[in-house]
Design a protein around this motif. Structure first.
Motif, PDB file in Angstrom:
ATOM      1  N   PHE A 161       0.831  -1.202   0.000  1.00 48.61           N
ATOM      2  CA  PHE A 161       0.000   0.000   0.000  1.00 48.61           C
ATOM      3  C   PHE A 161       0.867   1.254   0.000  1.00 48.61           C
ATOM      4  N   GLN A 162       1.954   1.223   0.757  1.00 47.10           N
ATOM      5  CA  GLN A 162       2.890   2.352   0.774  1.00 47.10           C
ATOM      6  C   GLN A 162       3.409   2.640  -0.626  1.00 47.10           C
ATOM      7  N   GLU A 163       3.695   1.602  -1.387  1.00 49.45           N
ATOM      8  CA  GLU A 163       4.216   1.770  -2.747  1.00 49.45           C
ATOM      9  C   GLU A 163       3.146   2.299  -3.696  1.00 49.45           C
ATOM     10  N   ARG A 164       1.881   2.018  -3.418  1.00 47.93           N
ATOM     11  CA  ARG A 164       0.801   2.471  -4.297  1.00 47.93           C
ATOM     12  C   ARG A 164       0.350   3.898  -4.006  1.00 47.93           C
ATOM     13  N   ILE A 165       0.659   4.388  -2.826  1.00 47.69           N
ATOM     14  CA  ILE A 165       0.157   5.704  -2.401  1.00 47.69           C
ATOM     15  C   ILE A 165       0.441   6.827  -3.414  1.00 47.69           C
ATOM     16  N   PRO A 166       1.666   6.917  -3.991  1.00 49.76           N
ATOM     17  CA  PRO A 166       1.924   8.028  -4.933  1.00 49.76           C
ATOM     18  C   PRO A 166       0.989   8.044  -6.141  1.00 49.76           C
ATOM     19  N   ASN A 167       0.410   6.894  -6.484  1.00 48.71           N
ATOM     20  CA  ASN A 167      -0.448   6.813  -7.671  1.00 48.71           C
ATOM     21  C   ASN A 167      -1.940   6.873  -7.338  1.00 48.71           C
ATOM     22  N   ILE A 168      -2.252   7.108  -6.069  1.00 40.64           N
ATOM     23  CA  ILE A 168      -3.657   7.168  -5.669  1.00 40.64           C
ATOM     24  C   ILE A 168      -4.159   8.608  -5.751  1.00 40.64           C
ATOM     25  N   ASP A 169      -5.210   8.825  -6.513  1.00 43.35           N
ATOM     26  CA  ASP A 169      -5.810  10.159  -6.561  1.00 43.35           C
ATOM     27  C   ASP A 169      -7.213  10.096  -5.946  1.00 43.35           C
ATOM     28  N   GLU A 170      -7.874  11.224  -5.879  1.00 35.75           N
ATOM     29  CA  GLU A 170      -9.162  11.293  -5.193  1.00 35.75           C
ATOM     30  C   GLU A 170     -10.215  10.400  -5.840  1.00 35.75           C
ATOM     31  N   SER A 171     -10.140  10.183  -7.138  1.00 33.61           N
ATOM     32  CA  SER A 171     -11.159   9.408  -7.833  1.00 33.61           C
ATOM     33  C   SER A 171     -11.141   7.933  -7.452  1.00 33.61           C
ATOM     34  N   ASN A 172      -9.971   7.414  -7.087  1.00 36.22           N
ATOM     35  CA  ASN A 172      -9.911   5.993  -6.724  1.00 36.22           C
ATOM     36  C   ASN A 172      -9.404   5.763  -5.305  1.00 36.22           C
ATOM     37  N   ARG A 173      -9.367   6.840  -4.531  1.00 38.78           N
ATOM     38  CA  ARG A 173      -8.818   6.740  -3.183  1.00 38.78           C
ATOM     39  C   ARG A 173      -9.619   5.789  -2.298  1.00 38.78           C
ATOM     40  N   SER A 174     -10.943   5.952  -2.273  1.00 39.02           N
ATOM     41  CA  SER A 174     -11.786   5.118  -1.422  1.00 39.02           C
ATOM     42  C   SER A 174     -11.667   3.645  -1.806  1.00 39.02           C
ATOM     43  N   GLU A 175     -11.587   3.379  -3.093  1.00 38.95           N
ATOM     44  CA  GLU A 175     -11.455   1.995  -3.564  1.00 38.95           C
ATOM     45  C   GLU A 175     -10.130   1.383  -3.125  1.00 38.95           C
ATOM     46  N   GLU A 176      -9.049   2.153  -3.244  1.00 40.03           N
ATOM     47  CA  GLU A 176      -7.731   1.641  -2.865  1.00 40.03           C
ATOM     48  C   GLU A 176      -7.657   1.369  -1.356  1.00 40.03           C
ATOM     49  N   VAL A 177      -8.198   2.286  -0.565  1.00 36.84           N
ATOM     50  CA  VAL A 177      -8.180   2.095   0.886  1.00 36.84           C
ATOM     51  C   VAL A 177      -9.014   0.883   1.272  1.00 36.84           C
ATOM     52  N   SER A 178     -10.177   0.737   0.662  1.00 38.37           N
ATOM     53  CA  SER A 178     -11.051  -0.391   0.997  1.00 38.37           C
ATOM     54  C   SER A 178     -10.395  -1.722   0.631  1.00 38.37           C
ATOM     55  N   LEU A 179      -9.716  -1.783  -0.521  1.00 36.35           N
ATOM     56  CA  LEU A 179      -9.022  -3.012  -0.914  1.00 36.35           C
ATOM     57  C   LEU A 179      -7.896  -3.343   0.066  1.00 36.35           C
ATOM     58  N   PHE A 180      -7.190  -2.309   0.500  1.00 36.61           N
ATOM     59  CA  PHE A 180      -6.117  -2.498   1.478  1.00 36.61           C
ATOM     60  C   PHE A 180      -6.678  -3.066   2.780  1.00 36.61           C
ATOM     61  N   LEU A 181      -7.775  -2.498   3.275  1.00 35.99           N
ATOM     62  CA  LEU A 181      -8.346  -2.947   4.542  1.00 35.99           C
ATOM     63  C   LEU A 181      -8.956  -4.345   4.428  1.00 35.99           C
ATOM     64  N   VAL A 182      -9.625  -4.612   3.318  1.00 37.60           N
ATOM     65  CA  VAL A 182     -10.197  -5.949   3.126  1.00 37.60           C
ATOM     66  C   VAL A 182      -9.089  -7.001   3.122  1.00 37.60           C
ATOM     67  N   ASN A 183      -7.984  -6.714   2.447  1.00 36.73           N
ATOM     68  CA  ASN A 183      -6.866  -7.655   2.421  1.00 36.73           C
ATOM     69  C   ASN A 183      -6.242  -7.827   3.798  1.00 36.73           C
ATOM     70  N   LEU A 184      -6.098  -6.720   4.532  1.00 31.87           N
ATOM     71  CA  LEU A 184      -5.563  -6.819   5.892  1.00 31.87           C
ATOM     72  C   LEU A 184      -6.401  -7.765   6.740  1.00 31.87           C
ATOM     73  N   PHE A 185      -7.700  -7.545   6.755  1.00 28.79           N
ATOM     74  CA  PHE A 185      -8.569  -8.372   7.595  1.00 28.79           C
ATOM     75  C   PHE A 185      -8.636  -9.811   7.084  1.00 28.79           C
ATOM     76  N   HIS A 186      -8.504  -9.989   5.775  1.00 27.84           N
ATOM     77  CA  HIS A 186      -8.492 -11.335   5.208  1.00 27.84           C
ATOM     78  C   HIS A 186      -7.324 -12.152   5.768  1.00 27.84           C
ATOM     79  N   PHE A 187      -6.164 -11.517   5.921  1.00 29.58           N
ATOM     80  CA  PHE A 187      -4.993 -12.237   6.412  1.00 29.58           C
ATOM     81  C   PHE A 187      -4.903 -12.256   7.943  1.00 29.58           C
ATOM     82  N   ILE A 188      -5.548 -11.273   8.588  1.00 30.26           N
ATOM     83  CA  ILE A 188      -5.604 -11.292  10.053  1.00 30.26           C
ATOM     84  C   ILE A 188      -6.558 -12.379  10.542  1.00 30.26           C
ATOM     85  N   HIS A 189      -7.640 -12.591   9.799  1.00 32.22           N
ATOM     86  CA  HIS A 189      -8.719 -13.483  10.220  1.00 32.22           C
ATOM     87  C   HIS A 189      -8.230 -14.845  10.736  1.00 32.22           C
TER      88      HIS A 189
END
Length: 294
Positions: free
Chosen positions: A138-166
């Protein structure tokens, strides 16, 4: 000493990857947040107190703190030790809909956000685990995240985090009844339990000492040695933590809130609140009302 009791972020996600603290920076802190905090320790030693329990801070430790959950960290910087961590802090209600497509993961997400968790952390999570790789990616993707896809990128990051924490979390929670409980600081935990029951009334060290059948001097020394702060400092932080909840979840007047946390002098309460939070209680309430999380 810095008391970082409550942080605001002007974004929907407060994120950091491998952030380092050195030279006694943030050596003793109280934290609590509007949202969920996921914290991974890459390097560092110390002690963490959550829900009246003491836990060793060490590399490979993954912590989950629920909204408004007060946690106290005391870091050990001896022998040039540093404190390195990755973190993600977010308001769960903003992202819950993204989990609804996966019922099992959604149930786990709600359990972490709202459930009565038996412990706040996992140990021995490998630094190379795919879960930790999500922070780097996610840190590596941050420079390419703009407002139009920001919510989608954050949600994918969080879903993946919880998927592996589960699986990691449920494996330990399923076995939690069989895990040995550390009682290294059992006297300190008794003190913390007393504080939790009595912080809302005027504090007297003699009352606490009498209830635990210890001398006042021994009690104060024991607590300071284990936590790095005095009992009165900890009680003050607990009171401010409770006042934050009352300010943001009720319309109670400042005077009433001061009385409910055991401070009969409203002027002193306002002074203490500003010392910890940087603003007056009224300013804090107005800031919260206008916060993006709301």
């Amino acid at each position: 000493m810095r008391y970082d009791l409550h942080q605001f972020s002007e974004k929907n996600l407060h994120f950091a990857y491998r952030r380092k603290s050195i030279n006694n920076e943030h050596r003793e802190t109280f934290h609590s947040h509007l949202g969920i905090e996921l914290l991974f320790i890459h390097d560092g030693r110390g002690t963490m107190i959550v829900n009246n329990r003491s836990y060793d801070i060490k590399p490979g430790m993954l912590c989950i703190f629920q909204p408004y959950q007060l946690h106290h960290l005391t870091l050990d910087y001896s022998n040039d030790q540093c404190f390195e961590r990755s973190m993600a802090i977010f308001e769960p209600s903003l992202y819950e809909t993204y989990f609804e497509k996966w019922p099992a993961l959604h149930a786990f997400f709600k359990h972490i956000c709202q459930g009565n968790l038996p412990f706040p952390c996992l140990y021995e999570v490998d630094d190379q685990h795919i879960l930790i790789h999500q922070f780097k990616s996610f840190q590596e993707r941050i420079p390419n995240i703009d407002e139009s896809n920001r919510s989608e990128e954050v949600s994918l990051f969080l879903v993946n985090l919880f998927h592996f924490i589960h699986p990691l979390w449920m494996k330990r929670e399923g076995n939690s009844a069989f895990l040995p409980v550390k009682r290294k600081n059992h006297q300190v935990e008794k003190i913390l339990s007393w504080i939790e029951k009595n912080y809302h009334i005027p504090y007297r060290l003699d009352d606490l000492a009498a209830s635990l059948h210890l001398s006042s001097y021994h009690l104060a020394h024991l607590f300071k040695e284990a936590t790095g702060v005095s009992i009165s400092q900890y009680i003050a932080a607990r009171r401010i933590h409770q006042s934050v909840q009352l300010l943001t979840t009720t319309n109670k007047p400042i005077l009433v809130i001061a009385e409910e946390i055991g401070l009969m002098n409203v002027s002193y309460f306002c002074k203490l609140f500003k010392e910890y939070m940087g603003v007056t209680p009224l300013q804090y309430r107005k800031r919260w009302i206008n916060h993006p999380f709301n």
